[in-house]
Design a protein around this motif. Structure first.
Motif, PDB file in Angstrom:
ATOM      1  N   LEU A   1       0.889  -1.116  -0.051  1.00 22.57           N
ATOM      2  CA  LEU A   1       0.048  -0.020  -0.058  1.00 22.57           C
ATOM      3  C   LEU A   1       1.015   1.345  -0.039  1.00 22.57           C
ATOM      4  CD1 LEU A   1      -2.674  -0.860   2.584  1.00 22.57           C
ATOM      5  CD2 LEU A   1      -3.150  -0.679   0.252  1.00 22.57           C
ATOM      6  N   SER A   2       0.517   2.323  -0.534  1.00 23.49           N
ATOM      7  CA  SER A   2       1.137   3.610  -0.717  1.00 23.49           C
ATOM      8  C   SER A   2       0.742   4.077   0.624  1.00 23.49           C
ATOM      9  CB  SER A   2       0.806   4.475  -1.915  1.00 23.49           C
ATOM     10  OG  SER A   2       1.028   5.849  -1.515  1.00 23.49           O
TER      11      SER A   2
ATOM     12  N   SER B   1      -6.636  14.040  -4.700  1.00 27.03           N
ATOM     13  CA  SER B   1      -6.639  12.917  -3.755  1.00 27.03           C
ATOM     14  C   SER B   1      -8.093  12.535  -3.724  1.00 27.03           C
ATOM     15  CB  SER B   1      -5.764  13.081  -2.553  1.00 27.03           C
ATOM     16  OG  SER B   1      -6.256  14.307  -1.807  1.00 27.03           O
ATOM     17  N   VAL B   2      -9.059  13.137  -3.928  1.00 30.22           N
ATOM     18  CA  VAL B   2     -10.301  12.586  -3.779  1.00 30.22           C
ATOM     19  C   VAL B   2     -10.929  12.050  -4.995  1.00 30.22           C
ATOM     20  CG1 VAL B   2     -12.599  13.110  -3.379  1.00 30.22           C
ATOM     21  CG2 VAL B   2     -10.918  14.284  -2.127  1.00 30.22           C
ATOM     22  N   THR B   3     -11.161  10.536  -5.061  1.00 27.67           N
ATOM     23  CA  THR B   3     -11.449   9.983  -6.095  1.00 27.67           C
ATOM     24  C   THR B   3     -12.636   8.973  -5.720  1.00 27.67           C
ATOM     25  OG1 THR B   3      -9.972   8.127  -5.386  1.00 27.67           O
ATOM     26  CG2 THR B   3      -8.791   9.549  -6.908  1.00 27.67           C
ATOM     27  N   LEU B   4     -13.305   8.370  -6.637  1.00 27.65           N
ATOM     28  CA  LEU B   4     -14.436   7.521  -6.677  1.00 27.65           C
ATOM     29  C   LEU B   4     -14.093   6.451  -5.898  1.00 27.65           C
ATOM     30  CD1 LEU B   4     -15.940   7.428 -10.346  1.00 27.65           C
ATOM     31  CD2 LEU B   4     -16.761   8.717  -8.230  1.00 27.65           C
ATOM     32  N   GLN B   5     -12.686   5.839  -5.840  1.00 24.84           N
ATOM     33  CA  GLN B   5     -12.224   4.803  -5.067  1.00 24.84           C
ATOM     34  C   GLN B   5     -12.214   5.315  -3.428  1.00 24.84           C
ATOM     35  OE1 GLN B   5     -10.784   5.820  -7.808  1.00 24.84           O
ATOM     36  NE2 GLN B   5     -10.783   3.981  -9.189  1.00 24.84           N
ATOM     37  N   THR B   6     -11.612   6.357  -3.407  1.00 23.87           N
ATOM     38  CA  THR B   6     -11.343   7.040  -1.916  1.00 23.87           C
ATOM     39  C   THR B   6     -12.916   7.116  -1.203  1.00 23.87           C
ATOM     40  OG1 THR B   6     -11.205   9.168  -2.292  1.00 23.87           O
ATOM     41  CG2 THR B   6      -9.161   7.921  -2.423  1.00 23.87           C
TER      42      THR B   6
ATOM     43  N   SER C   1      -4.814   3.923  -7.474  1.00 23.08           N
ATOM     44  CA  SER C   1      -5.361   5.048  -8.366  1.00 23.08           C
ATOM     45  C   SER C   1      -4.602   6.149  -7.783  1.00 23.08           C
ATOM     46  CB  SER C   1      -6.691   5.183  -7.966  1.00 23.08           C
ATOM     47  OG  SER C   1      -7.084   5.566  -6.710  1.00 23.08           O
ATOM     48  N   HIS C   2      -4.110   6.572  -6.494  1.00 25.24           N
ATOM     49  CA  HIS C   2      -3.448   7.326  -5.995  1.00 25.24           C
ATOM     50  C   HIS C   2      -1.742   7.384  -6.652  1.00 25.24           C
ATOM     51  CE1 HIS C   2      -2.719  10.806  -3.184  1.00 25.24           C
ATOM     52  NE2 HIS C   2      -1.384  10.358  -2.982  1.00 25.24           N
ATOM     53  N   ARG C   3      -1.438   6.281  -6.787  1.00 20.99           N
ATOM     54  CA  ARG C   3      -0.055   6.061  -7.456  1.00 20.99           C
ATOM     55  C   ARG C   3      -0.012   6.677  -8.726  1.00 20.99           C
ATOM     56  NH1 ARG C   3       1.181   0.785  -4.302  1.00 20.99           N
ATOM     57  NH2 ARG C   3       2.660   1.292  -3.149  1.00 20.99           N
ATOM     58  N   GLN C   4      -1.063   6.497  -9.390  1.00 17.54           N
ATOM     59  CA  GLN C   4      -1.111   6.793 -10.952  1.00 17.54           C
ATOM     60  C   GLN C   4      -1.484   8.243 -10.873  1.00 17.54           C
ATOM     61  OE1 GLN C   4      -1.092   5.028 -13.838  1.00 17.54           O
ATOM     62  NE2 GLN C   4      -1.405   7.060 -14.925  1.00 17.54           N
ATOM     63  N   LEU C   5      -2.221   8.941 -10.015  1.00 14.29           N
ATOM     64  CA  LEU C   5      -2.127  10.191  -9.842  1.00 14.29           C
ATOM     65  C   LEU C   5      -0.771  10.887  -9.701  1.00 14.29           C
ATOM     66  CD1 LEU C   5      -5.580  10.689  -7.769  1.00 14.29           C
ATOM     67  CD2 LEU C   5      -4.940  11.213 -10.250  1.00 14.29           C
ATOM     68  N   ILE C   6      -0.164  10.354  -8.550  1.00 15.18           N
ATOM     69  CA  ILE C   6       1.292  10.851  -8.483  1.00 15.18           C
ATOM     70  C   ILE C   6       2.156  10.957  -9.849  1.00 15.18           C
ATOM     71  CG2 ILE C   6       3.344  10.282  -7.194  1.00 15.18           C
ATOM     72  CD1 ILE C   6       1.623   9.274  -4.744  1.00 15.18           C
TER      73      ILE C   6
END
Length: 592
Positions: free
Chosen positions: A459-460, A502-507, A536-541
């Protein structure tokens, strides 16, 4: 609120391939002595020139317009209901096929004519300089750890060591001897002689040099208040230090006519003189004016100049940096955070690019103007100063100050104030106190797990921290968080930062499951949700640090649209665009 940066925030730079602990890419020669013999003005000298990689840095790429629109809508989707999203989606697609297409072509054409920089650098800087609210909202601060040798936390001893080390850092920068910040993709190889030799000859595709241009504003720089848009000012010829205590301002030359630094004992003598000065606290401390609304302060500064204070303001603006000496001891970390963020408002010149803060009991911190500097330069400076002052201090408890005439060398600035300006200072203090009363700081130390445990679970850590923020906001207020964090684009020429949404459908789904639906999901299902959030967060980063975020791109297009003198496109006047840029939860990234 001002943003708190700790040493852990170096991890956000590592996302750009910058590893501050593995960047000594030149053979370092210690003890480069000055003419004064007994002092050591250069503590290191890198064989790799400081700006070695600057010309070879890639330029920040302009994303495809369709990619930016897609990413923008993906960030808006979890924040809007269906009707709101359809409206925002219509604006975005109309922008993409219409005026946005033309603006994109203009931006690409401009970029081709400005190959010395990156397309977003000017727009990002103007965004900072256009802020009209108090800079207290945006100025970051960082706190040094205490010196592990407790006796070196004496205020005078630590202040002297830090000032002298800061000046040696400046001398290294002036001589082009500071090592450039570079990391190797395989960090175990970055310290080998072969790799050091390679990067001295050329910028390797296996390395990630960082943009070093912001380092020039560490010293002698100040943000000048102007109506609508502030200006950055730098005077490289000035060689005096600004010291603030009890709202009073003192200056003394710290570099002599030959370009040599004062000795540590001479600096100690001057600082001792200031700490012993019986002058009472300033009745009208001008520093508090820098916490005012920018347009208000710009008008007051003009009145100060008209009242005959132009020369002293020039002295403040051109000072190497500001040293803020506080007469208060710190009770705990919360008290320390309040103190480093703003203090009493009277003992700071918030516009100086760099301020070192020392409390009575030797706690130290840094505050900096965010328009002038981003994290890389300040973090490198902080790490170097802490390393030198704790491992190789030149002033020790019991060290004798030099027998020099500090009373003549140190000058206390005195200003001409009429009744209007005195009332303005009083009003600024009232505004400051009112603002500070709305700020709440609390701390919690979590000891049941950390980065290592999260990485073991694939996990990130940053994703989990951002998720925890959103869950906390949902639990506390029952509302969606509008959250964002910054990422460094220092791997590009004149790169600064971009924004990670950092707010996504997943979070959002994961937050609801943990906070609003306890017991409805199995442990395996919750673990799967955490994994989805992390992915998904790693992809945003990755998108952010490679110049594929949407914020910088939309800002640049907005500046072009606004410059044409016509009404902005509906994309920018859409309430959803304003809302996503007024985050109720903003944070700095901690780690991948």
């Amino acid at each position: 609120m001002a943003r708190l940066l700790s040493a852990r925030c170096v991890a956000s730079l590592r996302k750009s391939g910058i590893n501050l602990r593995t960047t000594a890419l030149g053979i370092t020669k210690q003890n480069y002595s000055s003419k004064k013999g007994s002092s050591t003005e250069y503590w290191s000298q890198s064989d790799t020139p400081f700006m070695q990689h600057q010309k070879s840095l890639p330029r920040l790429p302009i994303p495809k317009l369709e990619d930016t629109v897609r990413r923008y809508l993906a960030a808006q989707r979890p924040l809007l209901d269906d009707d709101q999203f359809r409206r925002t989606e219509k604006f975005a697609h109309d922008f993409q096929s219409g005026v946005g297409k033309r603006l994109q072509e203009e931006l690409v054409a401009q970029d081709k004519n400005n190959t010395h920089t990156s397309y977003s650098s000017e727009h990002r800087l103007n965004s900072f300089l256009s802020i009209r609210t108090t800079v207290m909202h945006v100025n970051p601060f960082m706190v040094f750890n205490p010196d592990p040798k407790t006796e070196y936390n004496d205020q005078l001893v630590r202040a002297t060591n830090m000032v002298y080390s800061a000046m040696r850092f400046m001398k290294i920068l002036e001589g082009g001897l500071q090592r450039p910040e570079v990391s190797h993709l395989n960090l175990t190889k970055s310290e080998t002689d072969g790799f050091k030799s390679l990067v001295r000859r050329a910028s390797s595709i296996l390395s990630r040099p960082a943009d070093m241009s912001s380092f020039v504003r560490l010293f002698n720089s100040t943000r000048i208040p102007k109506m609508r848009v502030d200006e950055l000012f730098t005077d490289e010829k000035a060689r005096h230090l600004l010291v603030m205590r009890k709202g009073n301002m003192y200056v003394f030359d710290i570099v002599d006519r030959d370009g040599d630094l004062l000795t540590p004992a001479e600096i100690q003598s001057h600082l001792k003189h200031i700490l012993s000065d019986p002058t009472p606290a300033a009745a009208f401390p001008l520093g508090v004016l820098t916490s005012e609304n920018r347009d208000v302060w710009a008008g007051l500064r003009d009145k100060l100049i008209a009242a005959g204070n132009a020369e002293d303001l020039q002295i403040i603006d051109s000072a190497l940096f500001c040293l803020s000496l506080h007469d208060e001891s710190m009770r705990d970390r919360i008290h320390l955070s309040y103190n480093m963020m703003h203090g009493d408002g009277c003992n700071r010149w918030l516009e100086k690019s760099l301020t070192i803060i020392l409390t009575k009991d030797g706690h130290a911190g840094i505050s900096h103007d965010h328009a002038s500097l981003d994290g890389l330069a300040v973090l490198v400076f902080q790490n170097e100063i802490f390393e030198e002052t704790t491992k190789r201090p030149l002033v020790h408890p019991g060290s004798a100050a030099a027998a020099v005439d500090s009373a003549s060398a140190v000058r206390r600035l005195q200003f001409n104030l009429d009744s209007e300006l005195e009332n303005a200072v009083k009003k600024a203090r009232e505004n400051f106190d009112s603002l500070v009363s709305t700020i709440t700081i609390d701390t919690m130390e979590f000891q049941k797990g950390g980065k290592a445990r999260l990485k073991k679970s694939k996990l990130s850590p940053d994703a989990v921290v951002q998720l925890a923020f959103q869950m906390g906001f949902l639990r506390q207020y029952g509302q969606k968080a509008v959250a964002r964090e910054t990422c460094s684009t220092a791997a590009f020429r004149h790169g600064r930062t971009d924004t990670i949404r950092s707010v996504t459908l997943q979070t959002q789904r994961c937050s609801r499951a943990f906070v609003l639906q306890p017991g409805r999901h199995s442990a395996e299902q919750l673990q799967a949700m955490l994994s989805e959030c992390s992915t998904s967060h790693r992809q945003l980063i990755k998108e952010g640090i490679t110049g594929q975020g949407f914020d910088a791109h939309l800002i640049a297009l907005k500046h072009l649209d606004d410059s044409e003198g016509e009404a902005l496109h509906g994309l920018y006047t859409d309430p959803a665009y304003a809302a996503i840029n007024l985050s109720n939860l903003a944070a700095k990234p901690l780690s991948l």
